[in-house]
Design an enzyme around this catalytic site. Structure first.
Site, PDB file in Angstrom:
ATOM      1  N   LYS A  37       0.842  -1.196   0.000  1.00 50.71           N
ATOM      2  CA  LYS A  37       0.000   0.000   0.000  1.00 50.71           C
ATOM      3  C   LYS A  37       0.883   1.254   0.000  1.00 50.71           C
ATOM      4  O   LYS A  37       2.083   1.183   0.243  1.00 50.71           O
ATOM      5  CB  LYS A  37      -0.920  -0.008   1.222  1.00 50.71           C
ATOM      6  CG  LYS A  37      -0.187   0.015   2.562  1.00 50.71           C
ATOM      7  CD  LYS A  37      -1.158  -0.075   3.721  1.00 50.71           C
ATOM      8  CE  LYS A  37      -0.407  -0.069   5.059  1.00 50.71           C
ATOM      9  NZ  LYS A  37      -1.332  -0.110   6.206  1.00 50.71           N
ATOM     10  N   TYR A 271      12.022  31.868   1.166  1.00 47.53           N
ATOM     11  CA  TYR A 271      10.844  32.561   1.694  1.00 47.53           C
ATOM     12  C   TYR A 271      11.065  33.002   3.134  1.00 47.53           C
ATOM     13  O   TYR A 271      11.698  32.297   3.930  1.00 47.53           O
ATOM     14  CB  TYR A 271       9.625  31.639   1.649  1.00 47.53           C
ATOM     15  CG  TYR A 271       9.066  31.402   0.262  1.00 47.53           C
ATOM     16  CD1 TYR A 271       8.500  32.436  -0.478  1.00 47.53           C
ATOM     17  CD2 TYR A 271       9.095  30.132  -0.296  1.00 47.53           C
ATOM     18  CE1 TYR A 271       7.981  32.213  -1.747  1.00 47.53           C
ATOM     19  CE2 TYR A 271       8.575  29.890  -1.562  1.00 47.53           C
ATOM     20  CZ  TYR A 271       8.022  30.932  -2.280  1.00 47.53           C
ATOM     21  OH  TYR A 271       7.512  30.706  -3.532  1.00 47.53           O
TER      22      TYR A 271
END
Length: 377
Positions: A37, A271
């Site tokens: 998964k 940033y």
């Protein structure tokens, strides 16, 4: 040729080694369901599944329909179980693609039965029993035995398996895990007393395989579900320290330096104002960001490996890019950077990254984006 200057490197030999480790622990006649998964925990579901099947896996386990359909398109005959919840609306796709579904209620089973009869096909199901995880499942009691009898009587369904899930078999003290197995075994024996049998009986995840195969708690099991251990990680740090089984790292997150620039003293990198250059700083830009699975919070917190040297990751990680400080580092544009992975290259491994973020290696590797190409070595 790589489509981007960043990628996930997957060690195929380590995948094979870790699967062999599973085989060395479980009973010789046991079936093994490789849990793939979340894109095989970041390793790439198709290639990882191919390797596990070559090594002797009998079954593949996933969490959701889209994962199962991706596998089915490559492995038309391999048994595939969706371990998670399957909405009723998915019934026809489950049936048409010969997928096995987890069932935990009579109502759900009735819908699946009706859809199977309508399609004139059979749907394989595994019944989920809740022995202490308190997530999904039937309670292991007399009422559930009656429910199982009703489910077994439904036409169009093939009741292929029964299973439970251990919630903390990686704990140092195994009381809860053993109590879960005691409840599951007692329930299986009650079913056997009423001539109710199942082709597959399973409970052990990686933690169960690594810590509970030397007792008799698994005496009624014939299928095992390794997950995280296939990808080189122990379910907990405590288990890593106490477990004699050697697992090998599979996944490394890598990127190339796409530009090197000199930034003068007194500037902010990236940033915000999270890294201030208190000296002239040589900055390497990597085409890798938090949208790829490199957590934003790692900026200014880790060192990465470049040519067997350690360089700090600086500033905040951007969505698609990040920065490394290259002062005193021998590096050039195009050089490879290891964000995490193989310890032999001096990089952090995913469990060390996880510890910094107060999480687990499962999250660190399973959130690596599909937009990163998987490169198998």
């Amino acid at each position: 040729m790589l489509k981007r200057a960043s990628f996930v490197e997957v060690n195929s030999a380590s995948l094979r080694h870790n699967f062999s480790a599973v085989k060395s622990i479980v009973p010789k006649d046991a079936h093994i369901m490789a849990v793939v998964k979340a894109n095989a925990y970041g390793a790439g579901a198709i290639k990882a599944s191919e390797i596990f099947l070559q090594e002797g896996a009998n079954y593949l386990g996933v969490a959701a329909l889209d994962e199962a359909l991706e596998l089915r398109s490559h492995f038309p005959k391999t048994p595939i179980l969706i371990l998670g919840y399957s909405p009723n609306a998915n019934a026809s796709m489950l049936i048409d693609n010969d997928l096995s579904a987890m069932v935990f209620s009579l109502e759900q089973a009735e819908v699946f039965s009706q859809m199977a009869l309508k399609s004139q096909k059979r749907l394989k199901v595994h019944l989920k029993i809740d022995t202490g995880m308190h997530r999904l499942g039937l309670e292991p009691n007399f009422k559930s035995i009656e429910t199982i009898k009703k489910i077994r009587a439904l036409k169009g369904l093939e009741i292929e398996g029964i299973f439970t899930h251990l919630s903390n078999a990686d704990a140092k003290i195994k009381t809860h895990a053993k109590n879960q197995m005691k409840a599951f075994n007692a329930f299986l024996e009650q079913l056997l007393d009423q001539k109710i049998e199942f082709q597959y009986r399973h409970a052990y995840n990686s933690a169960g395989i690594l810590s509970l195969c030397n007792g008799n708690e698994n005496r009624l099991l014939n299928l095992y579900r390794p997950g995280i251990m296939l990808y080189g990680f122990y379910p907990s740090n405590g288990m890593k320290e106490s477990c004699p089984t050697i697992l090998k790292n599979v996944i490394s997150l890598k990127a190339q330096i796409v530009q090197i620039r000199s930034v003068k003293k007194g500037e902010f990198i990236g940033y915000g104002e999270h890294f201030y250059t208190n000296e002239e700083t040589l900055v390497g830009v990597l085409a890798l960001g938090y949208a790829d699975g490199l957590m934003r919070a790692l900026g200014n917190r880790i060192q990465v490996a470049i040519n067997n040297q350690l360089a700090p990751l600086i500033g905040k990680v951007c969505m698609d890019q990040c920065f490394v400080k290259l002062n005193d580092i021998q590096a050039k544009e195009g050089d490879e950077v290891i964000l995490f992975g193989d310890k032999s290259a001096r990089a952090n491994d995913a469990s060390e990254i996880a510890a910094l973020l107060n999480t687990i290696a499962y999250e660190t590797i399973s959130t690596l984006s599909k937009r990163l190409e998987r490169v198998y070595i």
